[in-house]
Motif scaffolding. Structure first.
Motif, PDB file in Angstrom:
ATOM      1  N   THR A   1       0.855  -1.174   0.000  1.00  0.00           N
ATOM      2  CA  THR A   1       0.000   0.000   0.000  1.00  0.00           C
ATOM      3  C   THR A   1       0.892   1.225   0.000  1.00  0.00           C
TER       4      THR A   1
ATOM      5  N   GLU B   1      -3.760  10.193  -1.971  1.00  0.00           N
ATOM      6  CA  GLU B   1      -4.708   9.077  -2.037  1.00  0.00           C
ATOM      7  C   GLU B   1      -3.980   7.754  -1.826  1.00  0.00           C
TER       8      GLU B   1
ATOM      9  N   VAL C   1      -3.237   3.862  -2.376  1.00  0.00           N
ATOM     10  CA  VAL C   1      -3.399   2.916  -3.477  1.00  0.00           C
ATOM     11  C   VAL C   1      -2.720   1.603  -3.115  1.00  0.00           C
TER      12      VAL C   1
ATOM     13  N   GLN D   1      -4.349   0.386  -7.662  1.00  0.00           N
ATOM     14  CA  GLN D   1      -5.799   0.419  -7.491  1.00  0.00           C
ATOM     15  C   GLN D   1      -6.108   1.291  -6.280  1.00  0.00           C
ATOM     16  N   PRO D   2      -6.935   2.349  -6.453  1.00  0.00           N
ATOM     17  CA  PRO D   2      -7.304   3.207  -5.331  1.00  0.00           C
ATOM     18  C   PRO D   2      -7.952   2.387  -4.211  1.00  0.00           C
ATOM     19  N   GLN D   3      -7.734   2.818  -2.968  1.00  0.00           N
ATOM     20  CA  GLN D   3      -8.262   2.096  -1.820  1.00  0.00           C
ATOM     21  C   GLN D   3      -9.566   2.684  -1.287  1.00  0.00           C
ATOM     22  N   ARG D   4     -10.039   3.786  -1.884  1.00  0.00           N
ATOM     23  CA  ARG D   4     -11.296   4.387  -1.431  1.00  0.00           C
ATOM     24  C   ARG D   4     -11.948   5.136  -2.578  1.00  0.00           C
TER      25      ARG D   4
ATOM     26  N   SER E   1     -12.523   2.843  -6.723  1.00  0.00           N
ATOM     27  CA  SER E   1     -11.744   1.813  -6.029  1.00  0.00           C
ATOM     28  C   SER E   1     -11.767   0.464  -6.747  1.00  0.00           C
ATOM     29  N   ASP E   2     -12.607   0.328  -7.773  1.00  0.00           N
ATOM     30  CA  ASP E   2     -12.611  -0.911  -8.554  1.00  0.00           C
ATOM     31  C   ASP E   2     -11.855  -0.744  -9.878  1.00  0.00           C
TER      32      ASP E   2
ATOM     33  N   GLN F   1      -8.121   0.477 -12.051  1.00  0.00           N
ATOM     34  CA  GLN F   1      -6.669   0.444 -11.914  1.00  0.00           C
ATOM     35  C   GLN F   1      -6.046   1.498 -12.817  1.00  0.00           C
TER      36      GLN F   1
END
Length: 99
Positions: free
Chosen positions: A38, A57, A59, A77-80, A84-85, A87
């Motif tokens: 992360t 942000e 990721v 891939q964003p975590q929030r 977030s789905d 890439q």
């Protein structure tokens, strides 16, 4: 003091390594970036806050792959948030605070 990041590709066993170099040319300890880590992108454009469209942000690193230009890159891939789905393919040097 502003830091500049120089990315160096190492053998797959070691992963990708970024070296921080300050204005005097001193090199900080290498930071290894690997799949599953992360990290933070300081200027994430997929921000949740419309008042601050560019903000740090979190990721997750999903793949290590150079950009089309040959610059070391990563798929993240964003975590929030709404994206977030999704890439994104970013330059390795844009990642900070990897753990």
């Amino acid at each position: 003091m502003k830091l500049h990041v120089i990315a160096r590709v190492l053998p797959a066993v070691i992963g990708w390594c970024a070296l921080a170099v300050d204005a005097t040319g001193a090199v900080a300890a290498p930071v290894t970036v690997d799949v599953g880590m992360t990290c933070t992108v300081p200027d994430g454009w997929w921000s949740l806050d419309r008042e601050r469209p560019l903000q740090p942000e979190p990721v997750k690193v999903v793949a290590l792959k150079p950009l089309i230009t040959g610059t070391p890159g990563v798929w993240v891939q964003p975590q929030r948030g709404k994206l977030s789905d999704q890439q994104f393919h970013l330059a390795l040097e844009r990642l900070t605070d990897c753990r």
